[in-house]
Design an enzyme around this catalytic site. Structure first.
Site, PDB file in Angstrom:
ATOM      1  N   HIS A  72       0.684  -1.218  -0.070  1.00 53.21           N
ATOM      2  CA  HIS A  72       0.029  -0.062   0.022  1.00 53.21           C
ATOM      3  C   HIS A  72       0.755   1.475  -0.177  1.00 53.21           C
ATOM      4  O   HIS A  72       0.572   2.287   0.598  1.00 53.21           O
ATOM      5  CB  HIS A  72      -0.890   0.055   1.161  1.00 53.21           C
ATOM      6  N   ASN A  82     -10.440  -2.652   2.665  1.00 48.24           N
ATOM      7  CA  ASN A  82      -9.965  -2.801   1.157  1.00 48.24           C
ATOM      8  C   ASN A  82     -11.384  -2.526   0.434  1.00 48.24           C
ATOM      9  O   ASN A  82     -12.368  -2.465   0.971  1.00 48.24           O
ATOM     10  CB  ASN A  82      -9.407  -4.062   0.755  1.00 48.24           C
TER      11      ASN A  82
HETATM   12 FE1  HDE Z   1      -2.306  -4.889   5.556  1.00 51.91          FE
HETATM   13  N1  HDE Z   1      -0.410  -3.948   6.017  1.00 51.91           N
HETATM   14  N2  HDE Z   1      -1.659  -6.615   6.279  1.00 51.91           N
HETATM   15  N3  HDE Z   1      -3.945  -5.724   5.020  1.00 51.91           N
HETATM   16  N4  HDE Z   1      -2.791  -3.053   5.076  1.00 51.91           N
HETATM   17  C1  HDE Z   1      -0.238  -2.682   5.767  1.00 51.91           C
HETATM   18  O1  HDE Z   1       0.997  -1.517   7.418  1.00 51.91           O
HETATM   19  C2  HDE Z   1      -0.514  -6.783   6.722  1.00 51.91           C
HETATM   20  C3  HDE Z   1      -4.297  -6.904   4.979  1.00 51.91           C
HETATM   21  C4  HDE Z   1      -4.147  -2.824   4.544  1.00 51.91           C
HETATM   22  O2  HDE Z   1      -3.049   3.610   4.033  1.00 51.91           O
HETATM   23  C5  HDE Z   1       1.407  -2.231   6.302  1.00 51.91           C
HETATM   24  O3  HDE Z   1       1.461   0.861   7.745  1.00 51.91           O
HETATM   25  C6  HDE Z   1      -0.622  -8.208   7.301  1.00 51.91           C
HETATM   26  C7  HDE Z   1      -5.798  -7.030   4.733  1.00 51.91           C
HETATM   27  C8  HDE Z   1      -4.199  -1.475   3.936  1.00 51.91           C
HETATM   28  O4  HDE Z   1      -1.508   3.345   5.433  1.00 51.91           O
HETATM   29  C9  HDE Z   1       1.552  -3.685   7.022  1.00 51.91           C
HETATM   30  C10 HDE Z   1      -1.474  -8.779   6.556  1.00 51.91           C
HETATM   31  C11 HDE Z   1      -6.118  -5.805   4.525  1.00 51.91           C
HETATM   32  C12 HDE Z   1      -3.161  -0.833   4.271  1.00 51.91           C
HETATM   33  C13 HDE Z   1       0.697  -4.437   6.639  1.00 51.91           C
HETATM   34  C14 HDE Z   1      -2.395  -7.449   6.153  1.00 51.91           C
HETATM   35  C15 HDE Z   1      -5.091  -4.902   4.506  1.00 51.91           C
HETATM   36  C16 HDE Z   1      -2.248  -1.658   4.896  1.00 51.91           C
HETATM   37  C17 HDE Z   1       2.370  -1.793   5.557  1.00 51.91           C
HETATM   38  C18 HDE Z   1      -1.950 -10.055   6.567  1.00 51.91           C
HETATM   39  C19 HDE Z   1      -7.773  -5.549   4.198  1.00 51.91           C
HETATM   40  C20 HDE Z   1      -2.681   0.753   3.885  1.00 51.91           C
HETATM   41  C21 HDE Z   1       2.181   0.096   5.841  1.00 51.91           C
HETATM   42  C22 HDE Z   1      -2.143 -10.784   8.147  1.00 51.91           C
HETATM   43  C23 HDE Z   1      -8.486  -5.800   5.397  1.00 51.91           C
HETATM   44  C24 HDE Z   1      -2.882   1.363   5.321  1.00 51.91           C
HETATM   45  C25 HDE Z   1       1.470  -0.043   6.940  1.00 51.91           C
HETATM   46  C26 HDE Z   1      -2.482   2.787   4.792  1.00 51.91           C
HETATM   47  C27 HDE Z   1      -0.853  -1.834   5.089  1.00 51.91           C
HETATM   48  C28 HDE Z   1       0.493  -5.897   7.094  1.00 51.91           C
HETATM   49  C29 HDE Z   1      -3.753  -8.025   5.164  1.00 51.91           C
HETATM   50  C30 HDE Z   1      -5.421  -3.545   4.447  1.00 51.91           C
HETATM   51  C31 HDE Z   1       3.011  -4.130   6.559  1.00 51.91           C
HETATM   52  C32 HDE Z   1       0.816  -8.831   7.928  1.00 51.91           C
HETATM   53  C33 HDE Z   1      -6.455  -8.336   5.041  1.00 51.91           C
HETATM   54  C34 HDE Z   1      -5.660  -0.353   3.645  1.00 51.91           C
HETATM   55  O5  HDE Z   1       1.723  -3.507   8.408  1.00 51.91           O
END
Ligand code: HDE
Length: 698
Positions: free
Chosen positions: A81, A154
């Site tokens: 993202h 999302n």
């Molecule tokens: Fe994320 N995800 N994600 N994700 N995600 C990040 O956090 C992560 C997942 C989502 O505008 C990171 O600050 C893991 C699902 C959005 O700043 C990080 C897993 C969904 C955003 C991270 C998921 C998301 C992130 C990277 C699996 C939808 C952007 C930078 C367990 C519900 C937020 C940060 C923004 C961002 C990890 C799965 C949505 C690395 C480990 C499912 C919208 O922490």
């Protein structure tokens, strides 16, 4: 409450603060350029040199500080993202949820809570394009009276994987490949399809990712979903399961694939610009928040597991109850300070909301806090203005890099028995109003031996993928099948496409066959299923085309003009377009001056070659005979019309411009109109039925 914006100096034994006063204080007004130490700068154009043509001197602290700071302007981009755009706004409650949750923001109808919302693509880097085929992030930070609640969702209601332990693999596979660092911002490559074809649990999400959901027309026309099942907890401690849905007021709208591809060259920042301009012009994007509420008994009655993030609960089965509106009404003041530094975390929840045991959610609860330390560099990132709560915040956490707060007093531990009357003893926990985790009596499924396993129903990988497929129109199905063909055609590992098709055969036999035919490869046998797919009822709510709002509101109409354009007609068309809530954008061969039939010279908004028709939702061509003749040998004009037609848009035109349409090979249909009321009606639509005549889809 901490004060983050004082520019006071702290001096003296007792630590009292003083404003800088005295004769010198007023010397440098707001307009004076200073160094970061507040030292006034006399020359911001020339470095300090020994002699006119001599070497630059090391003692030039003004130069050194400026370059030092510049050298460190970037922070690590988000690992996923990374590319995002954001805005400020508010959430207003329209229906109280006080019966199911004690969360303060859901109590009183009419209450407003400030929010900061960031939309993003997933795979590309921070500088990548806005319109690849990709999932979009939809992250909302609610600054509530009881602390920050982050709903980090999302635009697609399911996810690729079921367990957080697979996330690094998924992301490594989808991002640019490890050795060659390409392709940027695209899932159409070998490692992604290698991984997902080996992971049948991704099939449902792949169906969505290959659908038009993954090529949105605007960030303003996307749905948003919390995805996981969360919990509400009311004041009696009773829990209700909840799934969160954001529905755009303008309806869901997407591009066609060829349009999305061309947008990448037409405007790298298409979505970012669109969001910015809408807000700047007072057309505030708006969504409705809806909730699906259910209890344990309902959850147990479903043939799939509500803790499995690869599953939805169709809204035909469990209606989405509207609860409030989200309005984005202010652009960020500074992209870096706000959009780049905002730190969302699904673990930020407030009393009245709680997690479930969804194993994907559980992994996320750790990841986001952890990643902020790496991105923002210090455990004090919560003090940045965009991340700080807007309610009082006190605790005994102290120090750390970049501490911005100057805590007073001696108590930095608790319990303590310092003077309470003078508030010297600091804050205390509050059992009555403090956050309490829901105390669920766990059943045998939720506790017991330590196991690395998945719950039984998680093994159903195809039922809901089939449900999604059956819910689409024939045109949408063709887009999905064609997207699989496009993506798999970019995979150079020959063994991978057949394996993917073997999974798709379990979703729908024809889908598998169509993809194999589209690729021109032999049909493999279907993959064995861990659990036989069920025949679930389709959910028409999942189709974009079945639910598209025929409105011009929020859309942008490209109007092609040139010398000789009829002034009265131009007035009429632009007025009608604006009255319908859309933007009229004038495109002309020369942007500076167009001489209308009335003799009046006006400026256009964009030059023809730099304003291709992909930028608009519908086209109007207001050329006279002479201008039309000129355009017949103008590639940009022919392409303008041809693409508008190919992207299934309405084209309204003067009789005199007909030869241009003919040159572009356009066969008139319902979407090709005069510049009357028919045009306004047509401009609110896409003409899906035109598509099979224009391109062969799988
Ligand atoms: Fe994320 N995800 N994600 N994700 N995600 C990040 O956090 C992560 C997942 C989502 O505008 C990171 O600050 C893991 C699902 C959005 O700043 C990080 C897993 C969904 C955003 C991270 C998921 C998301 C992130 C990277 C699996 C939808 C952007 C930078 C367990 C519900 C937020 C940060 C923004 C961002 C990890 C799965 C949505 C690395 C480990 C499912 C919208 O922490």
């Amino acid at each position: 409450m901490t004060d983050r914006t004082t520019y006071e100096t702290r001096r003296g034994e007792g630590g009292e603060t003083h404003q800088v006063t005295g004769a010198s204080a007023g010397k440098q007004g707001h307009g004076t350029l200073t160094s970061n130490q507040g030292i006034p700068v006399s020359d911001n154009q020339n470095s300090l040199k020994s002699g006119r043509r001599g070497p630059t001197l090391l003692e030039d602290f003004v130069l050194r500080e400026k370059i030092f700071h510049f050298d460190h302007e970037r922070i690590p981009e988000r690992i996923v993202h990374a590319r995002g755009s954001a805005a400020h706004g508010y959430f207003e409650l329209t229906h109280s949820l006080s019966d199911v949750t004690s969360a303060d923001l859901f109590q009183r109808v009419g209450d407003k809570v400030p929010v900061f919302v960031r939309f993003s693509t997933v795979a590309g880097g921070a500088g990548s394009v806005d319109t690849p085929r990709d999932v979009r992030g939809f992250a909302v930070k609610f600054y509530t009276r009881e602390g920050n609640w982050d709903l980090v969702g999302n635009n697609i209601p399911v996810f690729f994987i079921q367990d957080a332990i697979k996330f690094p693999d998924l992301i490594h596979a989808v991002k640019m490949e490890a050795d060659r660092a390409f392709p940027q911002a695209a899932s159409a490559h070998g490692t992604f399809w290698d991984f997902v074809s080996l992971m049948p649990e991704t099939t449902h999400m792949l169906m969505w990712a290959m659908s038009d959901r993954a090529i949105p027309r605007s960030l303003r026309t996307m749905q948003g979903f919390g995805i996981h099942t969360f919990r509400f907890v009311n004041s009696e401690g009773k829990s209700t399961f909840v799934k969160f849905h954001w529905t755009p007021k303008l309806g869901v709208q997407s591009t066609v694939w060829d349009e999305a591809l061309k947008l990448q060259s037409a405007d790298n920042d298409f979505h970012r610009r669109d969001l910015w301009e809408a807000i700047a012009s007072g057309n505030f994007p708006e969504w409705e928040l809806g909730v699906q509420l259910f209890d344990e008994e309902f959850a147990a009655s479903l043939p799939y597991d509500v803790l499995d993030a690869t599953k939805i609960i169709p809204e035909e089965l469990l209606p989405v109850k509207p609860v409030g509106r989200l309005v984005l009404d202010r652009n960020p003041d500074n992209f870096f300070a706000e959009t780049e530094q905002v730190a969302y975390c699904p673990a930020n929840i407030v009393p009245g909301i709680d997690f479930t045991n969804d194993p994907l959610l559980q992994g996320r609860l750790f990841s986001y806090l952890d990643t902020q330390k790496s991105r923002l560099g210090t455990a004090n990132f919560h003090q940045l203005p965009i991340n700080a709560p807007k309610c009082p915040m006190h605790n005994f956490q102290r120090d750390g890099m970049m501490q911005m707060v100057v805590p007073k007093g001696r108590a930095n531990y608790e319990p303590n028995s310092l003077d309470q009357a003078n508030e010297e003893s600091g804050p205390r926990e509050c059992p009555a109003t403090g956050f309490r985790s829901f105390e669920r009596q766990t059943g045998k499924e939720e506790q017991g031996d330590k196991l690395r396993v998945r719950a039984e129903l998680f093994a159903d990988h195809y039922s809901q993928a089939r449900l999604f497929w059956k819910s689409l129109t024939a045109s949408e199905q063709a887009h999905v099948a064609s997207a699989f063909v496009f993506e798999l055609s970019k995979v150079e590992f020959q063994h991978v496409p057949p394996r993917m098709i073997a999974n798709l055969l379990n979703v729908d036999k024809r889908l598998g066959e169509r993809v194999a035919e589209g690729l021109g490869i032999d049909l493999p046998d279907a993959n064995p299923c861990a659990r036989e797919p069920l025949e679930l009822e389709p959910s028409p709510a999942l189709s974009i085309q079945k639910n598209m709002l025929e409105t011009l509101e929020g859309r942008k109409i490209g109007i092609l003009i040139a010398d000789g354009t009829d002034a009265a007609m131009l007035d009429q068309v632009t007025a009608a377009v604006r009255a319908a809530g859309a933007t009229a954008f004038l495109v002309a061969p020369k942007v500076g001056s167009v001489k209308l039939s009335s003799g009046e010279a006006i400026a256009a908004d964009g030059q023809l070659a730099g304003s291709p028709s992909v930028l608009f939702d519908a086209l109007a061509i207001l050329l006279d005979e002479k201008a039309t003749k000129k355009m017949l040998s103008e590639a940009a004009a022919i392409q303008w019309v041809m693409d508008g037609f190919g992207h299934l848009k309405a084209i309204g035109h003067t009789q005199a411009s007909l030869p241009l349409l003919q040159k572009a090979g356009i066969e008139p249909d319902e979407g090709i109109t005069g510049l009357d009321a028919h045009f306004l009606k047509a401009a609110a639509k896409r003409f899906w039925e035109r598509e099979p005549k224009l391109r062969s889809l799988a």
